[in-house]
Design an enzyme around this catalytic site. Structure first.
Site, PDB file in Angstrom:
ATOM      1  N   HIS A 417      26.423 -51.995  48.714  1.00  0.00           N
ATOM      2  CA  HIS A 417      26.331 -52.594  50.055  1.00  0.00           C
ATOM      3  C   HIS A 417      27.711 -52.691  50.706  1.00  0.00           C
ATOM      4  O   HIS A 417      27.918 -52.227  51.834  1.00  0.00           O
ATOM      5  CB  HIS A 417      25.684 -53.984  49.939  1.00  0.00           C
ATOM      6  CG  HIS A 417      25.556 -54.716  51.242  1.00  0.00           C
ATOM      7  ND1 HIS A 417      24.373 -54.822  51.921  1.00  0.00           N
ATOM      8  CD2 HIS A 417      26.471 -55.390  51.999  1.00  0.00           C
ATOM      9  CE1 HIS A 417      24.546 -55.521  53.038  1.00  0.00           C
ATOM     10  NE2 HIS A 417      25.817 -55.882  53.100  1.00  0.00           N
ATOM     11  N   GLU A 418      28.655 -53.298  49.984  1.00  0.00           N
ATOM     12  CA  GLU A 418      29.994 -53.478  50.554  1.00  0.00           C
ATOM     13  C   GLU A 418      30.706 -52.137  50.754  1.00  0.00           C
ATOM     14  O   GLU A 418      31.457 -51.965  51.706  1.00  0.00           O
ATOM     15  CB  GLU A 418      30.835 -54.402  49.665  1.00  0.00           C
ATOM     16  CG  GLU A 418      30.299 -55.829  49.542  1.00  0.00           C
ATOM     17  CD  GLU A 418      30.126 -56.529  50.883  1.00  0.00           C
ATOM     18  OE1 GLU A 418      30.874 -56.218  51.826  1.00  0.00           O
ATOM     19  OE2 GLU A 418      29.231 -57.396  50.984  1.00  0.00           O
ATOM     20  N   HIS A 421      29.904 -50.734  54.101  1.00  0.00           N
ATOM     21  CA  HIS A 421      30.780 -51.228  55.175  1.00  0.00           C
ATOM     22  C   HIS A 421      32.101 -50.458  55.174  1.00  0.00           C
ATOM     23  O   HIS A 421      32.621 -50.070  56.227  1.00  0.00           O
ATOM     24  CB  HIS A 421      31.075 -52.713  54.975  1.00  0.00           C
ATOM     25  CG  HIS A 421      29.951 -53.629  55.339  1.00  0.00           C
ATOM     26  ND1 HIS A 421      29.305 -53.573  56.560  1.00  0.00           N
ATOM     27  CD2 HIS A 421      29.356 -54.650  54.653  1.00  0.00           C
ATOM     28  CE1 HIS A 421      28.373 -54.504  56.604  1.00  0.00           C
ATOM     29  NE2 HIS A 421      28.376 -55.166  55.460  1.00  0.00           N
ATOM     30  N   HIS A 424      31.801 -47.043  56.620  1.00  0.00           N
ATOM     31  CA  HIS A 424      31.634 -47.155  58.076  1.00  0.00           C
ATOM     32  C   HIS A 424      33.014 -47.198  58.740  1.00  0.00           C
ATOM     33  O   HIS A 424      33.265 -46.535  59.747  1.00  0.00           O
ATOM     34  CB  HIS A 424      30.837 -48.419  58.408  1.00  0.00           C
ATOM     35  CG  HIS A 424      30.290 -48.460  59.796  1.00  0.00           C
ATOM     36  ND1 HIS A 424      29.593 -49.543  60.287  1.00  0.00           N
ATOM     37  CD2 HIS A 424      30.341 -47.569  60.816  1.00  0.00           C
ATOM     38  CE1 HIS A 424      29.241 -49.313  61.541  1.00  0.00           C
ATOM     39  NE2 HIS A 424      29.676 -48.120  61.884  1.00  0.00           N
TER      40      HIS A 424
END
Length: 632
Positions: A417-418, A421, A424
């Site tokens: 998940h992290e 980020h 991105h």
């Protein structure tokens, strides 16, 4: 047998890759072994993140002074230029100079193990806030500049603009007061609770402190006591919250909006509070009321190094990107456990840096999060692209003498998940830093990170890296299937709870209610959650997300819906979608309207019904897993 398979990204994205357990790639080895720091007394201290001023805590003062001085010059330049491209470029230089100091200080004040560094960073944050009247109107770029100006009151006459500024300043204080108060423990006399339960709470003289809900306690009475005491209403904090909501509403009306919710949602996928409420109500209508797993059975297959290898393989296959472990220079990192990764594209070269602060240490926040230290931007001055720098912060157990760091499935999913980020931020290529990477609409910002959770539990991906750290055996497919099904246990109830929180947030930030915030909570809980309200409690006073996510708490649900649609429509059937995903969704940050990015990826414009159906379908059981379990 030790089998190596060579393959191109486009030809065989999901080919199973098995290695002998002792054969780690460089990035896997970097995370499965302790770092060896070279002891070189002559090596120059380059400062935190390579910022030369930050070789010591006092350097923050110098960096702040320089940033504010440059800011004043850029404000003068912006004011002397006619509106146009040069003005926008000046605004972004101004924003970039401040963010390089403020974002770095925001991270250091919570993560640095040295109290002197934390204190210096805290002072820097306060100083920038105190001086923000110089630049508070100059934070966004292009359309976002004008959008921010409008919601901040720049279009008002002098008298009303002064009133808007006054409300901004008051809200800063109220926000801070509520945020701090929402985490302060409540206390009760020891004599008020059974003596044998005192051991479950912190003692303070003749009182015990209750600093949380103790939801994991197996003792029913401990949970009930914690719930009633921790959520007991605090009159001062109640007044603070109600004044905060009044000021937000007043400011929104002052700058021309129907409510704070209407102001906050401009520029998001949802656009209006009415759309959000339609989404939440329809989702509630479609939700109605499987497997349990033992995390320790999975951990031997999920060493940190193996998971990092998996991410490296995945990014290579999706984007042509490799994670390369680099040795940090003296003074560059804040703890010896921090790893530095260079993100390198096969044709574009170096894209940016990720600092991985993954291991538990005293005084480190127990939360997984992503910090932007420096945003990417196209520099008009040099013609070069300013490379992004981010930190990923987790709180994982340290490796032992006999084993590397082993992750539970939840830890592994959080890591993916992290890292979503982080990528991105790395893959964005925007003209302006203030709209780069995760600096985008709140209800879009979680899409890339949630999408990574789907990769984390897909057997085609897991089979490439999950292997027992001792035997080298791959994780059985049946265990992966059970892991996916386990996430659906209580899924509807968890989603309904999020709906309740999101509805409460919308009501609080809509038109003023003719009742207390507690009465509003009681009514919404009955309507959207079903469990009865407990008298003499005020859960809203612990709802700290009201500060950072005011009127936007629904964003996580909407982001999950978008991620689900992208996964099912694009990656499940055709995994070779990485380049399109980068082009349509990751490259733009906040510089493109979020719904247009979603439309570009899906090749259609989803409706509210599509969002709802995507979330509801996530909870459908997979009967193949039942059959697989019964056969085994």
């Amino acid at each position: 047998a030790n089998v190596r398979v060579l393959f191109t990204r486009k030809e065989s994205l999901w080919i199973h890759l098995r290695r002998n357990v002792t054969t780690w790639s460089p990035v896997g080895a970097a995370f499965n072994t302790k770092p060896h720091r070279r002891l070189d007394l002559l090596e120059k201290n380059v400062g935190l993140f390579g910022v030369p001023e930050l070789t010591c805590p006092a350097g923050f003062q110098l960096a702040t002074k320089t940033a504010l001085k440059n800011t004043e010059k850029l404000v003068e330049k912006a004011c002397s230029c006619p509106p146009g491209a040069e003005t926008v470029e000046t605004f972004d230089q101004l924003s970039d100079g401040l963010c390089k100091v403020a974002d770095l200080a925001d991270f250091v004040k919570v993560a640095h193990p040295d109290p002197a560094f934390r204190e210096a960073a805290e002072k820097t944050c306060m100083e920038i806030v105190m001086n923000s009247q110089i630049v508070w109107l100059c934070r966004r770029v292009a359309e976002l500049f004008m959008f921010d100006f409008e919601i901040s009151g720049i279009h008002l006459d002098d008298k009303l603009r002064k009133e808007a500024v006054s409300l901004h300043v008051k809200l800063l204080d109220l926000n801070n007061e509520f945020l701090i108060g929402s985490h302060v423990p409540n206390r009760i006399a020891k004599s008020a609770i059974p003596e044998h339960l005192h051991i479950h709470f912190l003692k303070e003289g003749s009182f015990v402190q209750v600093g949380g809900l103790h939801a994991d306690s197996p003792d029913d009475l401990v949970r009930e006591i914690a719930y009633r005491i921790y959520l007991y209403p605090n009159a001062d904090l109640m007044n603070c919250l109600e004044e905060l909501l009044r000021c937000r509403y007043k400011l929104a009306k002052l700058v021309g909006y129907e409510s704070f919710g209407h102001r906050a949602l401009k520029g998001t996928m949802a656009k209006t509070p009415e759309t959000v409420m339609s989404f939440l109500k329809l989702l509630t209508d479609k939700l109605s009321h499987r497997f349990n797993i033992e995390p320790s059975l999975y951990s031997p297959y999920l060493s940190l190094g193996a998971c990092m290898e998996g991410l490296n393989n995945l990014f290579s296959q999706l984007y042509g990107v490799s994670l390369m472990s680099e040795h940090p220079s003296a003074g560059e990192v804040w703890n010896e456990d921090v790893r530095k990764l260079a993100v390198v594209h096969e044709s574009e070269g170096l894209l940016g840096y990720i600092y991985c602060d993954f291991f538990h240490r005293p005084d480190k926040p127990h939360q997984d999060c992503h910090f932007t230290i420096r945003g990417g931007r196209r520099c008009q001055e040099s013609g070069q692209y300013q490379l992004p720098v981010v930190v990923l912060m987790l709180s994982l157990p340290h490796p032992t003498k006999s084993a590397p760091t082993l992750l539970t499935p939840g830890m592994m999913e959080n890591l993916f998940h992290e890292m979503g980020h982080a990528m991105h931020s790395m893959l964005g290529r925007t003209r302006y830093q203030h709209v780069t990477g995760t600096r985008c609409a709140t209800d879009f910002a979680e899409v890339p990170s949630i999408l990574m959770e789907y990769f984390a539990t897909d057997y085609r991906v897991i089979s490439q890296f999950a292997r027992h750290y001792q035997t080298g055996q791959p994780l059985p497919e049946s265990m992966v299937a059970r892991l996916c099904e386990s996430k659906k246990v209580c899924g509807a109830a968890d989603t309904q709870l999020q709906i309740f929180y999101a509805v409460l947030d919308q009501i609080y930030h809509g038109k003023p209610q003719n009742c207390s915030t507690t009465e509003t909570l009681k009514n919404m809980q009955q309507k959207f959650y079903g469990l009865p309200y407990t008298p003499n409690t005020a859960w809203q006073l612990r709802f700290s997300h009201l500060i950072g996510y005011g009127a936007k708490y629904y964003s996580y649900l909407m982001s999950r819906a978008v991620a689900s649609m992208v996964w099912k429509q694009c990656f499940v059937q055709d995994p070779d979608m990485g380049e399109r995903y980068r082009r349509e969704m990751l490259a733009h940050g906040g510089a493109k309207e979020p719904m247009l990015m979603v439309e570009g990826m899906l090749q259609r414009r989803p409706s509210i019904e599509d969002f709802v159906d995507a979330l509801v379908s996530e909870l459908n059981p997979n009967f193949e897993t039942f059959l697989m379990d019964s056969e085994s």
